[in-house]
Write a protein that holds these residues in place. Structure first.
Motif, mmCIF file in Angstrom:
data_model
loop_
_atom_site.group_PDB
_atom_site.id
_atom_site.type_symbol
_atom_site.label_atom_id
_atom_site.label_comp_id
_atom_site.label_asym_id
_atom_site.label_seq_id
_atom_site.Cartn_x
_atom_site.Cartn_y
_atom_site.Cartn_z
ATOM 1 N N SER A 209 -2.804 -0.605 1.642
ATOM 2 C CA SER A 209 -3.915 -1.155 2.643
ATOM 3 C C SER A 209 -5.298 -0.880 2.208
ATOM 4 O O SER A 209 -5.976 -1.381 2.062
ATOM 5 C CB SER A 209 -3.341 -0.790 3.922
ATOM 6 N N GLU A 210 -5.232 0.636 1.747
ATOM 7 C CA GLU A 210 -6.583 1.092 1.196
ATOM 8 C C GLU A 210 -6.821 0.514 -0.116
ATOM 9 O O GLU A 210 -8.138 0.011 -0.131
ATOM 10 C CB GLU A 210 -6.539 2.591 0.854
ATOM 11 N N THR B 184 -8.187 -3.215 0.974
ATOM 12 C CA THR B 184 -9.481 -2.870 1.575
ATOM 13 C C THR B 184 -10.622 -2.706 0.627
ATOM 14 O O THR B 184 -11.614 -3.388 0.557
ATOM 15 C CB THR B 184 -9.409 -1.860 2.607
#
Length: 168
Positions: free
Chosen positions: A5-6, A9
């Motif tokens: 997810s990082e 993003t």
């Protein structure tokens, strides 16, 4: 180690546009397009009445001094230089006479001659082009010339296009 997810993003932030024009700038650009369209229609009408339309005070025999009919609904003027690059150590690039071709993604090819200085002006529709060129006949040792990358022509006039002919 960053999780998925990082990474996603970070990539989404990296791919965001860096600048969104203000609404007033977008309105002004639209008005410029409309003005160019009206000017293009007038130019076509004038060119149809007498062929190539000359700019007042210009030399109509000079390739850079002819106004060409617009190529599409939103014509864009592109100016540039066909130049010789390379040669003996320390030889600076120089403009050369020849022809430059704009090949659109749909396969349409639009040629334009260059002046003795290598300068050219062409009117094309907005879009993506592969730009190539060749020196004038009589110099068989010159290779085919091209820009470093395909050229994207937007709705604003484009200047400073360099079509390089590399020699040894």
């Amino acid at each position: 180690m960053p999780d998925l997810s990082e990474l996603l993003t970070t990539e989404a932030i990296r791919l965001q546009p860096t600048h969104q024009p203000a609404f007033t700038d977008l309105v002004r650009a639209r008005r410029r397009q409309r003005t160019r369209l009206i000017a293009g229609v007038a130019l076509i009408a004038l060119a149809g009445a007498g062929g190539t339309t000359a700019i007042p005070g210009a030399d109509p025999g000079h390739p850079d001094d002819r106004v060409r009919a617009p190529a599409g609904p939103f014509p864009v003027t592109v100016t540039g230089l066909l130049r010789q690059v390379g040669g003996p150590l320390g030889t600076p690039p120089r403009g050369i006479r020849g022809t430059v071709w704009f090949r659109a993604d749909d396969g349409t090819v639009t040629p334009t001659p260059t002046a003795d200085s290598g300068r050219f002006t062409i009117t094309v529709a907005a879009g993506r082009y592969v730009v190539t060129g060749a020196p004038a006949a009589g110099d068989p040792q010159q290779p085919t010339c091209q820009t470093e990358a395909p050229l994207t022509v937007s709705t604003d006039d484009l200047t400073g296009v360099e079509v390089d002919c590399h020699i040894r």
